[in-house]
Design a protein around this motif. Structure first.
Motif, PDB file in Angstrom:
ATOM      1  N   LEU A   1       0.691  -1.320  -0.140  1.00 22.94           N
ATOM      2  CA  LEU A   1       0.031   0.137  -0.143  1.00 22.94           C
ATOM      3  C   LEU A   1       0.945   1.289   0.128  1.00 22.94           C
ATOM      4  O   LEU A   1       0.373   2.409  -0.885  1.00 22.94           O
ATOM      5  CB  LEU A   1      -0.727  -0.079   1.226  1.00 22.94           C
TER       6      LEU A   1
ATOM      7  N   THR B   1      -0.074   3.579  -2.794  1.00 14.50           N
ATOM      8  CA  THR B   1      -0.747   4.953  -2.339  1.00 14.50           C
ATOM      9  C   THR B   1       0.104   5.802  -1.847  1.00 14.50           C
ATOM     10  O   THR B   1       0.037   6.932  -2.214  1.00 14.50           O
ATOM     11  CB  THR B   1      -1.908   4.528  -0.955  1.00 14.50           C
TER      12      THR B   1
ATOM     13  N   VAL C   1      -5.737   5.516  -4.903  1.00 11.00           N
ATOM     14  CA  VAL C   1      -6.453   4.718  -3.917  1.00 11.00           C
ATOM     15  C   VAL C   1      -6.618   3.296  -4.202  1.00 11.00           C
ATOM     16  O   VAL C   1      -7.109   3.097  -5.300  1.00 11.00           O
ATOM     17  CB  VAL C   1      -7.854   5.299  -3.768  1.00 11.00           C
ATOM     18  N   SER C   2      -6.283   2.497  -3.346  1.00 10.28           N
ATOM     19  CA  SER C   2      -6.535   0.892  -3.572  1.00 10.28           C
ATOM     20  C   SER C   2      -7.002   0.403  -2.399  1.00 10.28           C
ATOM     21  O   SER C   2      -6.385   0.333  -1.301  1.00 10.28           O
ATOM     22  CB  SER C   2      -5.212   0.527  -3.967  1.00 10.28           C
TER      23      SER C   2
ATOM     24  N   ALA D   1     -11.502   4.534  -5.958  1.00 13.08           N
ATOM     25  CA  ALA D   1     -11.677   3.854  -4.600  1.00 13.08           C
ATOM     26  C   ALA D   1     -12.964   2.999  -4.668  1.00 13.08           C
ATOM     27  O   ALA D   1     -12.961   1.859  -4.295  1.00 13.08           O
ATOM     28  CB  ALA D   1     -11.987   5.004  -3.588  1.00 13.08           C
TER      29      ALA D   1
ATOM     30  N   TYR E   1      -6.277   0.039   4.724  1.00 12.04           N
ATOM     31  CA  TYR E   1      -6.002   1.121   3.999  1.00 12.04           C
ATOM     32  C   TYR E   1      -5.977   2.511   4.726  1.00 12.04           C
ATOM     33  O   TYR E   1      -5.146   3.442   4.483  1.00 12.04           O
ATOM     34  CB  TYR E   1      -6.837   1.408   2.707  1.00 12.04           C
TER      35      TYR E   1
ATOM     36  N   VAL F   1      -2.935   5.182   5.398  1.00 12.97           N
ATOM     37  CA  VAL F   1      -2.994   6.615   5.600  1.00 12.97           C
ATOM     38  C   VAL F   1      -2.712   7.201   6.822  1.00 12.97           C
ATOM     39  O   VAL F   1      -1.729   8.091   6.871  1.00 12.97           O
ATOM     40  CB  VAL F   1      -4.509   7.196   5.126  1.00 12.97           C
TER      41      VAL F   1
END
Length: 573
Positions: free
Chosen positions: A54, A58, A64-65, A122, A249, A253
């Protein structure tokens, strides 16, 4: 050793030493930890590898995944299937095959990213995760119904040794990501996240940058899924749900997994938060709520917990590096202009009823600098966009060194030798000055070449992080990168914007020497007439999308129509 480049020990030796130390610590933990904590540690390793993936798609590439655990499910499915059919090679080869298979699926999933961004992407990836979740519940993993457990390698058959294997695999994945991020692929990920237009203008493929990020991210997810299968023995759909992908995810972030150490930090949180809730008698599903709140805070504030932790440990200087331009320059021969290298004929484009450009002709001579001026709204930026392929609907012809560029994409035009800079900042802050210059140049450069060009334009040293460089200096770094690509023509769209006026003159003195010093012809779009006067022998004036005047500088600037339309009656007084 050049001041702009790290030596071989820094590039390769230090990461390998850190990797060796990590494996040694992992061995000590495998021997010293309680059995239950060995199990939790293995779970953190699996999460860490997934978060590394990620961090690529990302954190680095800015896409966005929300289906990372779907890629993990692909890896788990392949490992389970190869184990069931008793394929040769053993677990480690099966693990590699699972990563490759997940990477291929990642390329397919990445195709929508070529056209979709943000919330639309997304939705697509979350929809894929939900569909995979339902499908796995129906078909189950190979061997699960029959109770065929995945066989671990003989040397890592017990939990403690398997934990050590996990440490080795995690370390290898960290090294892979570390070196990829310092490669052209990694620079492409950073660039496409910051500006797709800037990436294409550098001759890099936006398509390749996006798909490679998805492929690497998915492959790491596949490895994580395969390791998880070896840990548990059997793969179950409950380990790869869409909700868990979404939570992963959010954790990415929140923790800032574009940094490798923060991916490990996030993995520890992934295991520690549910475990603490369990010990406090709180249902573990509340962990998703905790991650959600922290993730929402990170999105709203624009920061993340991981970076905050790093900043506490390592304080960085807040002083932005700038330019150091003086009027003194080396004596470099200024070559007389030669035959036209860029020829534009009858260029026109309309937006509805508005004619942005109408029958524009111009020529950029070899060894020369052509200035294009005009009032706001004259069509200057539109002209640059058309020449570099960002507005393909225009009519007319564009030839570079006798070769037609009509119908070619921005990337192909850049590779053919037509480069450009932008009015807006298109320089990604996640790279160093040197790595950005190498990425934009797209050719092998020595450290001395980079240092010499940066010093000539008064830019910060190559090892300076771009995040600490002010906007004016970043624009000059952008110019240096494109010049070192050795294009036939470089289109500069107000390159001195953000510089103090006195530094415009110094910049002009250097720009005057560009054809002789770098072998590059220049088309300069600029509002500062002092800069235009100091650099350009020939000038083309645009007004309302048409060529108002074109020719030698003195003749054009004395034209009454130009004085009236652009400069005003007193400008030359």
């Amino acid at each position: 050793m050049s001041r702009g480049e790290a030596g071989p020990l820094t590039r390769f030796g230090i990461p390998l030493v850190v990797a060796g130390a990590a494996i040694l610590v992992g061995y000590m933990l495998s021997v010293g930890l309680d059995g239950y904590f060995v199990y939790l540690g293995m779970s953190a390793i699996v999460a860490g590898i997934a978060l590394l993936g990620l961090g690529v798609v990302t954190g680095s590439a800015g896409m966005v995944s929300l289906c990372q655990l779907t890629f993990a499910a692909v890896g788990a499915w392949v490992v389970s299937w190869l184990n069931r059919i008793e394929a040769p090679g053993g677990f480690l080869l099966w693990l590699l095959c699972g990563g490759v298979a997940a990477g291929l699926v990642g390329v397919l999933v990445g195709l929508p990213a070529l056209r979709l961004r943000g919330i639309n992407l997304a939705v697509v990836t979350l929809g894929l995760a939900a569909a995979a979740d339902l499908t796995l519940v129906q078909i189950q993993f190979p061997g699960t119904v029959d109770g065929i457990s995945v066989e671990r390698p003989d040397a890592f058959s017990d939990d403690r040794n398997y934990f050590l294997l996990g440490i080795i695999v995690l370390t290898a994945c960290c090294l892979l990501v570390h070196f990829l991020r310092r490669s052209r692929w990694g620079s492409g990920w950073q660039s496409v996240a910051f500006s797709e237009r800037g990436t294409a203008a550098a001759g890099a493929s936006v398509r390749t940058s996006k798909l490679s990020a998805f492929a690497v991210s998915a492959a790491l997810g596949g490895v994580a899924g395969g390791l998880l299968t070896g840990q548990v023995g059997l793969a179950f759909p409950a380990s790869f749900t869409a909700m868990q992908s979404l939570a992963l995810y959010v954790l990415a972030v929140m923790s800032g997994v574009h940094l490798i150490d923060m991916a490990i930090f996030g993995a520890i949180l992934w295991v520690a938060v549910p475990e603490l809730l369990k010990r406090w008698g709180v249902p573990q599903d509340w962990g998703f709520v905790v991650f959600g709140l922290l993730g929402t805070h990170a999105l709203v504030t624009g920061g993340n917990l991981g970076v905050a932790v790093r900043e506490l440990v390592r304080k960085r200087s807040k002083t932005a590096a700038g330019v150091e331009l003086t009027s003194a320059v080396d004596d470099v021969e200024v070559l007389p202009p030669g035959e036209p290298v860029l020829v534009v004929r009858d260029l026109s484009v309309s937006f509805g009823e508005v004619k942005a450009l109408s029958h524009v002709d111009l020529e950029v001579p070899s060894n020369g600098v052509l200035g294009v001026i005009g009032p706001n709204g004259a069509g200057k930026s539109t002209l640059v966009d058309i020449l570099t392929g960002f507005l393909p609907q225009a009519t007319g012809s564009v030839e570079l060194d006798g070769r037609s560029l009509n119908g070619q994409s921005p990337t192909k035009r850049a590779r053919a030798g037509l480069r450009r800079t932008f009015q807006q900042d298109r320089v990604p802050s996640g790279l160093t000055v040197g790595s950005y210059v190498r990425f934009v140049a797209r050719r092998r450069l020595t450290s001395a070449e980079i240092d010499e060009a940066l010093e000539f334009f008064g830019c910060p040293p190559a090892r300076t992080p771009l995040r600490s460089v002010d906007v004016g200096a970043r624009r000059l770094v952008e110019v240096v990168g494109h010049l070192l690509a050795k294009p036939k023509v470089l289109l500069l769209d107000e390159p001195a914007a953000g510089l103090p006026h006195e530094e415009h003159v110094a910049f002009g003195a250097r720009l005057r020497q560009v054809p002789a010093r770098f072998g590059v012809s220049v088309l300069l779009i600029e509002h500062d007439l002092d800069l235009v006067r100091s650099v350009c022998d020939r000038i083309t004036v645009l007004d309302f999308g048409q060529v108002l005047a074109s020719g030698p500088q003195a003749e054009v600037l004395a034209n009454p129509a130009v004085l009236k339309a652009y400069m005003g009656e007193t400008e030359m007084l």
